[in-house]
Design a protein around this motif. Structure first.
Motif, short mmCIF file in Angstrom:
data_model
loop_
_atom_site.label_atom_id
_atom_site.label_comp_id
_atom_site.label_asym_id
_atom_site.label_seq_id
_atom_site.Cartn_x
_atom_site.Cartn_y
_atom_site.Cartn_z
N PRO A 208 0.68 -1.32 -0.08
CA PRO A 208 0.03 0.10 0.08
C PRO A 208 0.80 1.27 0.07
O PRO A 208 2.03 1.19 0.40
N PRO A 209 0.31 2.43 -0.70
CA PRO A 209 1.06 3.31 -0.61
C PRO A 209 1.58 4.21 0.89
O PRO A 209 0.53 3.42 1.93
N PRO A 210 2.54 4.72 1.03
CA PRO A 210 2.88 5.20 2.49
C PRO A 210 1.75 5.86 3.02
O PRO A 210 1.95 5.79 4.32
N GLY A 211 1.05 6.34 2.50
CA GLY A 211 0.05 7.33 3.29
C GLY A 211 -0.85 6.46 3.67
O GLY A 211 -1.75 6.88 4.95
N GLU A 212 -1.10 5.16 3.52
CA GLU A 212 -2.03 4.29 4.22
C GLU A 212 -1.19 3.12 4.93
O GLU A 212 -1.63 2.68 5.87
N GLY A 213 -0.28 2.49 4.62
CA GLY A 213 0.69 1.60 5.14
C GLY A 213 1.95 1.87 5.59
O GLY A 213 2.46 0.95 5.98
N GLY A 214 2.52 2.96 5.37
CA GLY A 214 3.75 3.29 5.75
C GLY A 214 4.08 4.46 6.49
O GLY A 214 2.89 5.01 7.18
N LEU A 215 5.35 5.13 6.65
CA LEU A 215 5.53 6.29 7.32
C LEU A 215 5.80 7.33 6.31
O LEU A 215 6.49 7.39 5.34
N VAL A 216 5.19 8.82 6.84
CA VAL A 216 5.44 9.97 5.99
C VAL A 216 5.74 10.90 6.96
O VAL A 216 5.17 10.94 8.20
N LEU A 217 6.89 11.41 6.70
CA LEU A 217 7.34 12.73 7.38
C LEU A 217 7.32 13.95 6.67
O LEU A 217 7.73 14.19 5.69
N ARG A 218 6.28 14.81 7.44
CA ARG A 218 6.05 16.13 6.76
C ARG A 218 7.06 17.32 7.50
O ARG A 218 7.06 17.49 8.65
N LEU A 219 8.16 17.92 6.95
CA LEU A 219 8.97 18.84 7.51
C LEU A 219 8.17 20.39 7.58
O LEU A 219 7.83 20.84 6.60
N GLU A 220 7.72 20.60 8.68
CA GLU A 220 7.13 21.93 8.87
C GLU A 220 7.97 23.12 9.32
O GLU A 220 7.65 24.15 9.75
N GLY A 221 9.39 22.55 9.30
CA GLY A 221 10.35 23.72 9.79
C GLY A 221 11.80 23.03 9.26
O GLY A 221 11.74 21.86 8.82
N ARG A 222 13.08 23.61 9.70
CA ARG A 222 14.33 22.85 9.31
C ARG A 222 14.57 21.99 10.48
O ARG A 222 14.62 22.09 11.63
N SER A 223 14.87 20.63 9.83
CA SER A 223 15.47 19.61 10.83
C SER A 223 16.41 18.80 10.02
O SER A 223 16.06 18.41 8.98
N TRP A 224 17.52 18.29 10.74
CA TRP A 224 18.33 17.28 10.30
C TRP A 224 17.61 15.89 10.60
O TRP A 224 16.99 15.68 11.62
N LEU A 225 17.75 14.84 9.41
CA LEU A 225 16.88 13.59 9.71
C LEU A 225 18.01 12.54 9.20
O LEU A 225 18.70 12.69 8.24
N ARG A 226 17.82 11.61 9.95
CA ARG A 226 18.52 10.12 9.39
C ARG A 226 17.38 9.00 9.51
O ARG A 226 16.85 8.67 10.60
N VAL A 227 17.18 8.20 8.53
CA VAL A 227 16.26 7.37 8.59
C VAL A 227 17.12 6.04 8.11
O VAL A 227 17.64 5.84 6.92
N THR A 228 16.80 4.96 9.03
CA THR A 228 17.50 3.70 8.57
C THR A 228 16.49 2.31 8.91
O THR A 228 15.79 2.55 9.52
N GLN A 229 17.03 1.49 8.22
CA GLN A 229 16.19 0.14 8.13
C GLN A 229 17.10 -1.10 8.48
O GLN A 229 17.65 -1.27 7.23
N GLY A 230 17.34 -1.22 9.63
CA GLY A 230 18.24 -2.33 9.74
C GLY A 230 19.82 -1.70 9.70
O GLY A 230 20.01 -0.67 10.20
N GLU A 231 20.63 -2.25 8.92
CA GLU A 231 22.02 -1.54 8.76
C GLU A 231 22.08 -0.68 7.44
O GLU A 231 22.97 -0.15 7.15
#
Length: 289
Positions: A208-231
């Motif tokens: 399913p699309p991320p909006g239904e079965g995944g994760l969505v991150l909406r940036l409402e300001g400035r922020s550093w991000l790191r997203v990992t899946q296992g290694e």
């Protein structure tokens, strides 16, 4: 703490990194980064090598290294020395007699061959190269070592050479990640692969699309991000304000400014990821049915 150290520390903390994590990423010793942030220049090696470390650290933090190099002192200050202890009576007559005796003995000895000391050459300045990128189709977001460069087609300012990790992202297409040997000016062109179209029913139907079965991150300001899946590292950088990033589950997310990151999990709005200015790491699992 001097202005140079304040800028380095604030940039590192905004990325949510510890000194140990930054040192491991740069293959440097922790005490080198500690000395730079604390402005203890006397603990660093000779200025040409220390400035090379400062340039690499600034680029890693996403800072312009030139203003920081201008703040580096021409000659690090030496710690003040304690005055010699005061004597109760003058010793110079005895010292003078001793020096005269030693001088006479030295003059009677054969003179050794002179020793010429050759100063060590300073380390070479890292070479810098221009990277030009094109994609088919155009408009892909380009990241180098996790830092956002812009949208293709683009040409970067001169970058420090060496092994660099390039990532290209475009909605509807598979992300592309490749390690580059940036040892000269490069002009690269990539053809992105479209994502497979979802199939109706069956075990091979698309997720399913991320909006239904995944994760969505909406940036409402400035922020550093790191997203990992296992290694596997799915993303690292500072997205533009207003951007929406989608990821399959499960994933682990670290944010430098959690209040600027709104989380949508399985289509539900979970609100901001955390408090402003307090880095946090959270893990998101697939919702149970």
């Amino acid at each position: 703490m001097c202005e140079l150290g304040v800028r380095l520390k604030e940039a590192r903390e905004a990325k949510g990194l510890s000194l140990k994590e930054a040192a491991q990423a740069l293959s440097l010793k922790v005490k080198v980064l500690e000395a730079l942030e604390a402005c203890r220049f006397e603990e660093l090696p000779e200025p040409p090598l220390a400035k090379g470390y400062l340039r690499r650290y600034a680029l890693f933090l996403g800072l312009d290294p030139e203003p920081l190099l201008a703040l580096y002192p021409a000659k690090p200050q030496e710690p003040p020395q304690a005055p010699p202890p005061r004597r109760g009576f003058p010793l110079w007559p005895f010292l003078l007699l001793g020096l005269l005796a030693l001088g006479g003995a030295f003059l009677l000895r054969p003179k050794p061959a002179p020793v010429v000391e050759v100063p060590e050459a300073p380390p070479p300045t890292p070479r810098r190269h221009v990277l030009r990128l094109e994609t088919e189709p155009p408009g892909a977001r380009a990241y180098l070592d996790g830092f956002y460069l812009g949208q293709t087609p683009l040409a970067t300012p001169p970058l420090e050479g060496g092994k660099r990790v390039l990532r290209l992202e475009l909605p509807g297409y598979e992300p592309l990640e490749e390690t580059l040997a940036l040892e000269r000016d490069l002009a690269l062109r990539f053809t992105l692969k479209p994502l497979p179209a979802p199939r109706a029913g069956g075990e091979e139907a698309a997720s399913p699309p991320p909006g239904e079965g995944g994760l969505v991150l909406r940036l409402e300001g400035r922020s550093w991000l790191r997203v990992t899946q296992g290694e596997r590292r799915l993303y690292e950088g500072i997205p533009e304000v207003g951007a929406e990033l989608s990821f399959p589950l499960p994933v682990e997310v670290r944010a430098g400014n959690p209040a600027a990151v709104r989380v949508f999990l399985g289509g539900r709005d979970l609100g901001p990821m955390g408090e402003a200015g307090r880095p946090v790491t959270r893990r998101f699992e697939a919702p149970s049915r």
